[in-house]
Scaffold this active site. Structure first.
Site, PDB file in Angstrom:
ATOM      1  N   ASP A  86      20.186 -37.576  -0.731  1.00 24.35           N
ATOM      2  CA  ASP A  86      20.122 -38.191  -2.055  1.00 24.35           C
ATOM      3  C   ASP A  86      21.496 -38.339  -2.702  1.00 24.35           C
ATOM      4  O   ASP A  86      21.723 -39.281  -3.474  1.00 24.35           O
ATOM      5  CB  ASP A  86      19.200 -37.383  -2.974  1.00 24.35           C
ATOM      6  N   GLU A 151      24.328 -24.931  20.446  1.00 20.42           N
ATOM      7  CA  GLU A 151      25.304 -23.840  20.452  1.00 20.42           C
ATOM      8  C   GLU A 151      24.653 -22.517  20.835  1.00 20.42           C
ATOM      9  O   GLU A 151      25.057 -21.454  20.367  1.00 20.42           O
ATOM     10  CB  GLU A 151      25.997 -23.744  19.094  1.00 20.42           C
TER      11      GLU A 151
END
Length: 265
Positions: A86, A151
């Site tokens: 937003d 990761e």
């Protein structure tokens, strides 16, 4: 008003694109980085002292420059993802993605119904230019880029499924978290870790997606560029400042400790 173009997406054209971590948490520092010529900048909301307002300030600060902003969220929270979108983030990086299910949920968090569950902010949001962008609800996804981080061992094991998830645009490898998680603490150049990075890279490219990685050490960055990584973070602003400060002081105080090199953070 037209939907703003995602500058990061336009960078992924087949040659390595070099970026820098922005970790100071201020628009002033990130704007300085934006003037230096990096292709992209990572506004870090995971490990840096950033909040939604400080990320907004940095997006506004770099908007006039060519460097493309990427915003990293602290976690998978759909409410936070909604806020970041937003305020005008068009490229998001999400850490610690370990499964296709997680990847699909993240895609859904960035899409409006019926393709997802992003809430509608309308004229309240910078993303719509306060209702100035025509047909934003139907077209917003066209200029969004979603990067997920692999990761961990789980992420590597599921790299093919993660990269193949519709709506995932790129996979970014976190070498230090990965090496630490598999028992090679702070040693991403261990052969086992390198094999895991290579596997994730190849799975990502086989899925037709872009591949990125963090590599502040020059030898690592050059190797990953030769492999074919599309976007590589070659600097971290905080580390660059500390290294430059120590090097400057050492000219006048020879006993000053040398800046330690880093392979990641």
């Amino acid at each position: 008003m037209l939907l703003p173009t995602n500058r990061f997406q336009s960078l992924l054209t087949g040659e390595p694109r070099y970026g820098c971590w922005a970790g100071f948490g201020t628009g002033y520092a990130t704007e300085i980085l934006a003037t230096t010529g990096f292709d992209w900048l990572l506004i870090d909301g995971e490990h840096a002292p950033n909040t939604v307002p400080s990320i907004l300030a940095q997006l506004q600060a770099v908007a006039p420059y060519a460097s493309a902003p990427v915003v990293r969220a602290v976690n998978h929270d759909p409410a936070l993802i909604k806020q970041l979108l937003d305020i005008g983030a068009q490229t998001l990086m999400i850490p610690m993605v370990e499964s296709a299910e997680q990847a699909a949920n993240l895609v859904a968090a960035t899409r409006y119904p019926p393709h997802g569950f992003r809430g509608v902010g309308g004229g309240l949001t910078r993303a719509t230019r306060w209702d100035g962008v025509e047909n934003y609800l139907a077209t917003a996804h066209e200029e969004l880029c979603l990067i997920v981080q692999v990761e961990s061992q789980g992420g590597v094991d599921n790299a093919e499924a993660i990269a193949g998830t519709p709506g995932i645009d790129a996979v970014f490898v976190g070498p230090v978290d990965l090496s630490t998680g598999v028992g090679h603490v702070g040693n991403p150049n261990h052969p086992e870790v390198q094999a895991m990075i290579r596997h994730t890279f190849e799975a990502t490219k086989a899925a037709g997606k872009a591949a990125g990685i963090l590599a502040p050490a020059e030898a690592d960055a050059r190797r990953y560029a030769e492999w074919g990584f599309d976007f590589i973070a070659v600097g971290i602003d905080i580390s660059l400042l500390r290294q430059a400060a120590l090097e400057t002081l050492s000219r006048y105080r020879p006993e000053t400790p040398k800046a330690s090199s880093t392979l990641g953070y």
